[in-house]
Design a protein around this motif. Structure first.
Motif, mmCIF file in Angstrom:
data_model
loop_
_atom_site.group_PDB
_atom_site.id
_atom_site.type_symbol
_atom_site.label_atom_id
_atom_site.label_comp_id
_atom_site.label_asym_id
_atom_site.label_seq_id
_atom_site.Cartn_x
_atom_site.Cartn_y
_atom_site.Cartn_z
ATOM 1 N N GLY A 152 -0.580 7.611 0.731
ATOM 2 C CA GLY A 152 0.496 6.720 1.163
ATOM 3 C C GLY A 152 0.117 5.931 2.394
ATOM 4 O O GLY A 152 0.492 4.764 2.544
ATOM 5 N N GLU A 168 -1.606 2.572 1.867
ATOM 6 C CA GLU A 168 -0.789 1.525 1.246
ATOM 7 C C GLU A 168 -0.802 1.589 -0.276
ATOM 8 O O GLU A 168 -0.757 0.571 -0.960
ATOM 9 C CB GLU A 168 -1.214 0.135 1.740
ATOM 10 C CG GLU A 168 -1.047 -0.038 3.246
ATOM 11 C CD GLU A 168 -1.401 -1.432 3.713
ATOM 12 O OE1 GLU A 168 -1.937 -2.214 2.900
ATOM 13 O OE2 GLU A 168 -1.140 -1.742 4.884
ATOM 14 N N THR A 182 1.272 3.362 -3.584
ATOM 15 C CA THR A 182 2.600 3.865 -3.911
ATOM 16 C C THR A 182 2.490 5.083 -4.814
ATOM 17 O O THR A 182 1.808 5.047 -5.838
ATOM 18 C CB THR A 182 3.432 2.781 -4.628
ATOM 19 O OG1 THR A 182 3.555 1.648 -3.772
ATOM 20 C CG2 THR A 182 4.810 3.299 -4.979
ATOM 21 N N ARG A 183 3.152 6.171 -4.422
ATOM 22 C CA ARG A 183 3.227 7.348 -5.281
ATOM 23 C C ARG A 183 4.318 7.136 -6.324
ATOM 24 O O ARG A 183 5.397 6.631 -6.014
ATOM 25 C CB ARG A 183 3.552 8.586 -4.449
ATOM 26 C CG ARG A 183 3.521 9.879 -5.252
ATOM 27 C CD ARG A 183 3.837 11.056 -4.357
ATOM 28 N NE ARG A 183 5.255 11.367 -4.345
ATOM 29 C CZ ARG A 183 5.844 12.123 -3.431
ATOM 30 N NH1 ARG A 183 5.153 12.599 -2.422
ATOM 31 N NH2 ARG A 183 7.136 12.377 -3.502
ATOM 32 N N ARG A 225 -1.435 0.512 -6.813
ATOM 33 C CA ARG A 225 -1.224 -0.668 -5.996
ATOM 34 C C ARG A 225 -1.454 -1.899 -6.862
ATOM 35 O O ARG A 225 -2.174 -1.851 -7.859
ATOM 36 C CB ARG A 225 -2.154 -0.713 -4.788
ATOM 37 C CG ARG A 225 -3.614 -0.805 -5.103
ATOM 38 C CD ARG A 225 -4.449 -0.899 -3.836
ATOM 39 N NE ARG A 225 -4.222 -2.151 -3.150
ATOM 40 C CZ ARG A 225 -5.194 -2.979 -2.754
ATOM 41 N NH1 ARG A 225 -6.463 -2.648 -2.984
ATOM 42 N NH2 ARG A 225 -4.936 -4.098 -2.145
#
Length: 211
Positions: A131, A134, A136-137, A168
């Motif tokens: 995270g 940058e 996204t989970r 991403r």
């Protein structure tokens, strides 16, 4: 030949396919797909293979058997290398990695590992690092908690996952049409590697028979 970027007609091809997702359109523009989409994807995977292994390009045809959307063709080109994924379409590039789908036996092993303090906190630390890069989970989540799980469990949010990956998006055409995309994909995959290693060690492939 090395990867020189996706073809300049990729965006127009997929814009057209979104407007006319039909066999006549596909047949008329098949040569554009082969030259500007598929061939560059083959070249991209070849550049990445020495570090990540051989890749597989997904078929351009959608599986419409159980979908209310009966449009026959995907509006992007996706490829996988183990748990890693890259996708090119009119909206740019998506880079991802993890387990996009887990079968029942995988979910069971995943929950056992997350429930255990040492392994569960190890996963949390790895996801926190991703995270911070940058990414996204994401993943499919249960609406509530799994049966029998304490509502105060310290890793309840992780236990709700039925799939788990990080991704991403790189919008626009500049990177997509550039040979620099190889380094971007490789760098992102390296960042996601700790998640894939955790999933490989503690979940692994499904042992259920294929339908």
């Amino acid at each position: 030949m090395g990867f020189a970027g996706f073809g300049e007609r990729l965006v127009d091809f997929y814009d057209g396919l979104e407007a006319d997702n039909s066999k006549p359109y596909w047949t008329d523009h098949r040569a554009v797909y082969e030259e500007h989409v598929r061939a560059p994807m083959v070249a991209l995977l070849a550049e990445l293979e020495p570090e990540f292994g051989p890749g597989k390009i997904f078929r351009p045809y959608r599986d419409v058997r159980f979908s209310p959307d009966k449009t026959p063709y995907k509006t992007h080109c996706g490829a996988t290398v183990g748990g890693y994924y890259v996708q090119a379409g009119a909206d740019g590039i998506m880079i991802a990695g993890g387990y996009y789908h887990m079968a029942g036996d995988q979910i069971s092993r995943y929950r056992v590992a997350v429930d255990e303090q040492r392994r569960g906190e190890d996963l949390r630390r790895r996801l926190d690092a991703i995270g911070g890069a940058e990414l996204t989970r994401a993943g499919d989540l249960l609406a509530t908690r799994p049966r029998g799980v304490d509502p105060g469990h310290p890793r309840l949010e992780l236990l709700r996952h039925r799939s788990l990956y990080a991704w991403r998006r790189c919008p626009g055409e500049e990177l997509m049409l550039s040979p620099k995309l190889v380094d971007e994909v490789a760098g992102t995959w390296r960042t996601i590697t700790p998640l894939i290693e955790w999933l490989t060690d503690h979940v692994g492939p499904t042992e259920q028979p294929r339908r």
